[in-house]
Design a protein around this motif. Structure first.
Motif, short mmCIF file in Angstrom:
data_model
loop_
_atom_site.label_atom_id
_atom_site.label_comp_id
_atom_site.label_asym_id
_atom_site.label_seq_id
_atom_site.Cartn_x
_atom_site.Cartn_y
_atom_site.Cartn_z
N UNK A 11 0.84 -1.20 0.00
CA UNK A 11 0.00 0.00 0.00
C UNK A 11 0.88 1.25 0.00
N UNK A 12 0.42 2.25 -0.70
CA UNK A 12 1.19 3.48 -0.83
C UNK A 12 1.42 4.16 0.52
N UNK A 13 0.49 3.98 1.45
CA UNK A 13 0.61 4.62 2.76
C UNK A 13 1.16 3.68 3.83
N UNK A 14 1.72 2.53 3.42
CA UNK A 14 2.25 1.57 4.39
C UNK A 14 3.50 2.12 5.06
N UNK A 15 3.70 1.75 6.30
CA UNK A 15 4.90 2.16 7.02
C UNK A 15 6.10 1.35 6.53
N UNK A 16 7.31 1.86 6.74
CA UNK A 16 8.50 1.10 6.35
C UNK A 16 8.55 -0.28 6.98
N UNK A 17 8.13 -0.37 8.26
CA UNK A 17 8.15 -1.67 8.93
C UNK A 17 7.18 -2.66 8.27
N UNK B 111 9.72 -7.73 -6.51
CA UNK B 111 8.96 -6.62 -7.11
C UNK B 111 7.53 -6.66 -6.61
N UNK B 112 6.98 -5.47 -6.36
CA UNK B 112 5.64 -5.39 -5.80
C UNK B 112 4.86 -4.24 -6.44
N UNK B 113 3.61 -4.48 -6.84
CA UNK B 113 2.76 -3.37 -7.23
C UNK B 113 2.48 -2.49 -6.00
N UNK B 114 2.60 -1.20 -6.18
CA UNK B 114 2.24 -0.24 -5.12
C UNK B 114 0.82 0.24 -5.43
N UNK C 265 -0.40 2.21 -8.47
CA UNK C 265 0.27 3.51 -8.64
C UNK C 265 1.68 3.39 -9.20
N UNK C 266 2.32 2.23 -9.00
CA UNK C 266 3.69 2.05 -9.46
C UNK C 266 4.21 0.69 -9.05
N UNK D 136 9.37 8.27 -3.63
CA UNK D 136 10.74 8.56 -4.07
C UNK D 136 11.41 7.36 -4.70
N UNK D 137 10.90 6.16 -4.41
CA UNK D 137 11.59 4.96 -4.88
C UNK D 137 10.76 4.10 -5.84
#
Length: 283
Positions: A77-83, A96-99, A108-109, A132-133
């Motif tokens: 998910x685009x709003x997921x935390x880094x953890x 590789x993962x769809x965002x 989205x990417x 950014x990534x």
């Protein structure tokens, strides 16, 4: 002046192979039969034959045939935390993962695990922003033929595409999925081991170990095959053929198109099952 070489001067195996092609094949099936004849005469290694047949077969397949359906996609998910992202990467073992935004239909990417690690190394988790990534997603129609898709993957140096149909996102397909159609399954350190008897590939195709118990097959496919005489699906298939089939032989069996993917002289080892297409009702 260069002198043409007399065919009798060629090595025996090469002379025999050229002899098989003395009459030009009129269609693809005739070409496949020539290649199979070459394998039977020990002019081609069985694995080479499998790859050649796969290369011929792949142009008949479309993205919809091998894609991972949307409901089975591993997404970030685009709003997921880094953890949370790290947990998904570790548990799935994918690279590789769809965002996605609100759900899996809102791609989205694409996020690459290696880009994620590089970002954490440079800016740390506190300043992480997935925008950014993540890289742009490539969208393809579900009718895209695999030979064309493979060419586009190579040209664009991308390894994942999002498959869309008339309703939106239908699934994803990777370059590994396409290559496996040519060379067979590519096992890596994240793949399940040989104890997994049935594996799904795309919407309607499955590889089944011949040692799969009939009860397990029935439970998976919701069928009612009789296990009174044979214990395994391989035993039923051999019985249906009436002989031990060679690799590449196929048969229609209880609503499935079955192809032998791996076999030796004594037994079948691996089978491909595809549900037979139901004929359209007459209007």
């Amino acid at each position: 002046m260069k002198q043409e070489r007399n065919p009798s001067d060629l090595p025996g195996w090469l002379s025999r192979l050229l002899g098989l092609f003395s009459r030009e094949p009129q269609d693809r099936q005739a070409l496949i039969e020539i290649l199979r004849g070459s394998e039977h005469r020990n002019l081609l290694d069985p694995d080479v034959l499998l790859i050649l047949e796969g290369a011929l077969h792949v142009s008949d397949l479309q993205a919809r045939d091998i894609m991972v359906p949307r409901v089975q996609m591993d997404v970030v998910r685009e709003d997921a935390s880094p953890q949370e992202i790290i947990r998904i990467v570790v548990e799935s073992g994918h690279s590789r993962f769809p965002v996605v935004g609100s759900d899996a239909s809102d791609v989205r990417g694409i996020l690459l695990a290696k880009d994620l690690l590089a970002c954490f190394s440079d800016v740390g988790m506190d300043n992480f922003d997935i925008k950014d990534v993540m890289r742009p997603a490539i969208f393809i129609p579900e009718s895209k033929r695999l030979n064309i898709l493979l060419r586009e993957f190579r040209a664009s140096r991308t390894h994942m595409a999002v498959v869309v149909d008339e309703y939106g996102v239908a699934g994803v397909v990777t370059i590994e999925d396409v290559i496996e159609e040519i060379v067979g399954d590519i096992a890596d350190e994240h793949d399940l081991d040989e104890e997994e008897n049935i594996r799904q590939h795309g919407r309607n195709r499955y590889t089944v170990q011949a040692i799969t118990p009939i009860a397990e097959f029935n439970e998976f496919f919701r069928t009612e095959l009789d296990d009174g005489e044979y214990d395994t699906i391989g035993g039923l298939i051999v019985s249906a053929f009436g002989h031990v089939p060679a690799r590449g032989e196929s048969i229609t069996f209880h609503g499935f198109n079955v192809r032998v993917l791996r076999a030796d002289k004594r037994r079948v080892l691996l089978l491909r099952f595809e549900r037979a297409e139901k004929p359209e009702p007459d209007g």
